[in-house]
Scaffold this motif. Sequence first.
Motif, mmCIF file in Angstrom:
data_model
loop_
_atom_site.group_PDB
_atom_site.id
_atom_site.type_symbol
_atom_site.label_atom_id
_atom_site.label_comp_id
_atom_site.label_asym_id
_atom_site.label_seq_id
_atom_site.Cartn_x
_atom_site.Cartn_y
_atom_site.Cartn_z
ATOM 1 N N TYR A 143 0.815 -1.250 -0.009
ATOM 2 C CA TYR A 143 0.027 0.170 -0.015
ATOM 3 C C TYR A 143 0.892 1.313 0.035
ATOM 4 C CZ TYR A 143 -3.029 -3.520 1.680
ATOM 5 O OH TYR A 143 -4.076 -4.745 1.936
ATOM 6 N N THR A 144 2.105 1.169 -0.499
ATOM 7 C CA THR A 144 2.958 2.520 -0.492
ATOM 8 C C THR A 144 3.314 2.457 -1.970
ATOM 9 O OG1 THR A 144 5.129 1.212 -0.596
ATOM 10 C CG2 THR A 144 4.065 1.932 1.616
ATOM 11 N N GLU A 145 3.672 3.649 -2.370
ATOM 12 C CA GLU A 145 3.834 4.053 -3.832
ATOM 13 C C GLU A 145 5.184 3.327 -4.264
ATOM 14 O OE1 GLU A 145 5.815 7.796 -5.463
ATOM 15 O OE2 GLU A 145 3.718 8.154 -5.630
ATOM 16 N N GLU A 146 6.403 2.966 -3.446
ATOM 17 C CA GLU A 146 7.211 2.374 -3.749
ATOM 18 C C GLU A 146 6.958 0.864 -3.813
ATOM 19 O OE1 GLU A 146 11.802 1.271 -1.850
ATOM 20 O OE2 GLU A 146 10.078 2.562 -0.625
ATOM 21 N N PHE A 147 6.066 0.285 -3.199
ATOM 22 C CA PHE A 147 5.718 -1.231 -3.464
ATOM 23 C C PHE A 147 5.092 -1.220 -4.864
ATOM 24 C CE2 PHE A 147 2.208 -4.315 -3.560
ATOM 25 C CZ PHE A 147 2.944 -5.278 -2.983
ATOM 26 N N ILE A 149 5.728 0.600 -7.312
ATOM 27 C CA ILE A 149 6.502 0.744 -8.511
ATOM 28 C C ILE A 149 7.551 -0.466 -8.543
ATOM 29 C CG2 ILE A 149 8.706 1.948 -9.076
ATOM 30 C CD1 ILE A 149 7.568 4.328 -7.498
ATOM 31 N N ASN A 150 7.731 -1.149 -7.391
ATOM 32 C CA ASN A 150 8.692 -2.479 -7.343
ATOM 33 C C ASN A 150 7.728 -3.558 -7.979
ATOM 34 O OD1 ASN A 150 10.619 -1.175 -6.332
ATOM 35 N ND2 ASN A 150 10.315 -1.795 -4.173
ATOM 36 N N LEU A 151 6.547 -3.439 -7.628
ATOM 37 C CA LEU A 151 5.702 -4.735 -8.325
ATOM 38 C C LEU A 151 5.400 -4.415 -9.802
ATOM 39 C CD1 LEU A 151 3.543 -6.908 -8.020
ATOM 40 C CD2 LEU A 151 1.694 -5.058 -7.490
ATOM 41 N N SER A 152 5.142 -3.423 -10.250
ATOM 42 C CA SER A 152 5.284 -3.296 -11.782
ATOM 43 C C SER A 152 6.581 -3.430 -12.404
ATOM 44 C CB SER A 152 4.936 -1.413 -12.088
ATOM 45 O OG SER A 152 3.570 -1.381 -11.598
ATOM 46 N N LYS A 153 7.848 -3.236 -11.551
ATOM 47 C CA LYS A 153 8.914 -3.653 -12.329
ATOM 48 C C LYS A 153 9.117 -5.048 -12.483
ATOM 49 C CE LYS A 153 11.643 0.448 -10.986
ATOM 50 N NZ LYS A 153 12.818 0.929 -10.041
ATOM 51 N N THR A 154 8.798 -5.803 -11.170
ATOM 52 C CA THR A 154 8.746 -7.254 -11.199
ATOM 53 C C THR A 154 7.892 -8.053 -12.332
ATOM 54 O OG1 THR A 154 9.064 -6.984 -8.727
ATOM 55 C CG2 THR A 154 8.492 -9.072 -9.654
ATOM 56 N N LEU A 155 6.600 -7.792 -12.411
ATOM 57 C CA LEU A 155 5.709 -8.079 -13.293
ATOM 58 C C LEU A 155 6.217 -7.630 -14.714
ATOM 59 C CD1 LEU A 155 2.202 -7.156 -11.771
ATOM 60 C CD2 LEU A 155 3.466 -9.406 -11.814
ATOM 61 N N GLY A 156 6.801 -6.495 -14.958
ATOM 62 C CA GLY A 156 7.347 -6.382 -16.268
ATOM 63 C C GLY A 156 8.502 -7.187 -16.575
#
Length: 275
Positions: A143-147, A149-156
């Motif tokens: 539930y943080t912006e950093e999370f 961003i990291n999730l999008s990077k991981t899925l990408g």
Amino acid sequence: MDTRFSIGEVSKLHNISIQTLRHYDKIGLLKPAYVNEKSKYRYYSVKHFIILDLIKQCKAMGLSLDEIKILVNNYTSINSILDIITKQKEIVEEKIKELDSIKNNICFLEDRIQTVLKEGINEPFIKYCTERKFIKYSNTHRYTEEFEINLSKTLGYIEKKYGSTNKELVFPTSYEDFKNQEKLTYNNLMISINESMDIDEKKVITLKSGNYITINFDDDYKDTSKYYRKLVEYIEKNNIIVSGSFYEIYIMTRCGIDKEEKALGQIQILIDENK
């Protein structure tokens, strides 16, 4: 003189609209044999029938009008025909792979949603699950912006490396922490993998096969505490011994026109059959 056929007659004979024949004329794909200067009526010869058959055959193979135009202009060159057909076959094969992947994703999601609806929502039950494998990623608090961003990077990264796969996101959280303090802490993320993904076993987390206390939900993913409470109540009421962590699994997340975010998911915890 060769027999001439009006554009209307050609349209009926070959089941091609007059508008299409006019378009073929405009782009130089199929020019009429004769155009009446006064009436502007288009007339075609029998030779055009052969070209129309070729155009139809090419369209059936999925060729573009530009590609068909090249073939029509070089119809005597077998090599040019073979070259275009071979390239088209390769394109079609890639499209088939892409469509198969899309179909698999659709079937996977359809099956998961149907299963959840059949099992029911918002009430705990016991479900047997086969062994499942996941990649574990360390992440910042949810539930943080950093999370995000990291999730999008991981899925990408996963999509780029392994292609389009059926992915389920799983968040482990401590059973003891919630039972004793009603505290939910999300520091790690697990993403489901399938047999086609070549992954180092050292990076793989395996959830054992067995009976899991499960609850399905379709709700705001930021408000899951109530479902954890139901699971804890179910465990205590039925004197069940559990093993390991809770696993919060997400099947599908969506956002409506009203900007309200909802997620279809489930929470599970393994029953300790040895105690």
